[in-house]
Design a protein around this motif. Structure first.
Motif, short mmCIF file in Angstrom:
data_model
loop_
_atom_site.label_atom_id
_atom_site.label_comp_id
_atom_site.label_asym_id
_atom_site.label_seq_id
_atom_site.Cartn_x
_atom_site.Cartn_y
_atom_site.Cartn_z
N LYS A 40 41.47 28.92 33.33
CA LYS A 40 42.80 28.74 33.93
C LYS A 40 43.65 27.86 33.05
CE LYS A 40 43.25 25.64 37.42
NZ LYS A 40 44.00 24.62 36.80
N SER A 44 48.38 25.19 35.95
CA SER A 44 48.50 26.15 37.04
C SER A 44 47.96 25.58 38.35
CB SER A 44 47.76 27.45 36.70
OG SER A 44 46.37 27.22 36.65
N ARG A 45 48.44 26.14 39.43
CA ARG A 45 48.00 25.73 40.76
C ARG A 45 47.38 26.94 41.46
NH1 ARG A 45 51.20 20.91 42.77
NH2 ARG A 45 49.78 21.26 44.48
N TYR A 46 46.51 26.67 42.41
CA TYR A 46 45.92 27.74 43.20
C TYR A 46 46.98 28.32 44.13
CZ TYR A 46 42.89 30.26 46.37
OH TYR A 46 42.30 31.24 47.12
N GLU A 47 47.07 29.62 44.20
CA GLU A 47 48.04 30.28 45.07
C GLU A 47 47.28 31.06 46.13
OE1 GLU A 47 51.27 32.29 43.03
OE2 GLU A 47 50.63 31.33 41.18
N VAL A 48 47.44 30.67 47.37
CA VAL A 48 46.72 31.29 48.49
C VAL A 48 47.16 32.74 48.64
CG1 VAL A 48 46.29 31.20 50.96
CG2 VAL A 48 46.50 29.07 49.65
N LYS A 50 47.10 35.23 46.60
CA LYS A 50 47.72 35.88 45.45
C LYS A 50 46.76 35.88 44.27
CE LYS A 50 52.43 34.34 46.37
NZ LYS A 50 53.56 33.61 45.80
N ARG A 51 46.94 36.85 43.38
CA ARG A 51 46.25 36.83 42.10
C ARG A 51 47.24 36.26 41.09
NH1 ARG A 51 41.42 39.44 41.11
NH2 ARG A 51 40.71 40.70 42.86
N SER A 52 46.76 35.33 40.30
CA SER A 52 47.63 34.67 39.33
C SER A 52 47.20 35.05 37.92
CB SER A 52 47.53 33.15 39.50
OG SER A 52 48.16 32.50 38.43
N TRP A 55 45.01 32.42 35.96
CA TRP A 55 43.57 32.30 36.19
C TRP A 55 42.91 33.59 35.72
CZ3 TRP A 55 41.23 28.81 40.21
CH2 TRP A 55 42.08 27.75 40.51
#
Length: 66
Positions: A40, A44-48, A50-52, A55
């Motif tokens: 990652k 970046s931040r974790y997005e609930v 969603k696919r980012s 990552w």
């Protein structure tokens, strides 16, 4: 994060990370027959839900010859 979660519990475990040398680390993952790693971007931040694109899952595919 250490201010929020100071230690692992039976419900929460902080994920260990390694900065840099991802190719060498993945070689160790393959040698031990593990599933893979997640790469990652550091910012970046974790997005609930969603696919980012920040990552990336790198899978250690293992095949058997029949």
């Amino acid at each position: 994060m250490d201010e929020i979660i100071s230690q692992d519990t039976s419900l929460v475990t902080k994920v260990k990370f390694i900065e840099g040398r991802s190719s060498a680390f993945f070689d160790l993952v393959r040698q031990q027959g593990l599933e893979g790693v997640v790469l990652k971007r550091m910012d970046s931040r974790y997005e609930v839900g969603k696919r980012s694109k920040a990552w990336l899952k790198v899978i250690n595919y293992q095949f058997d010859d029949w």
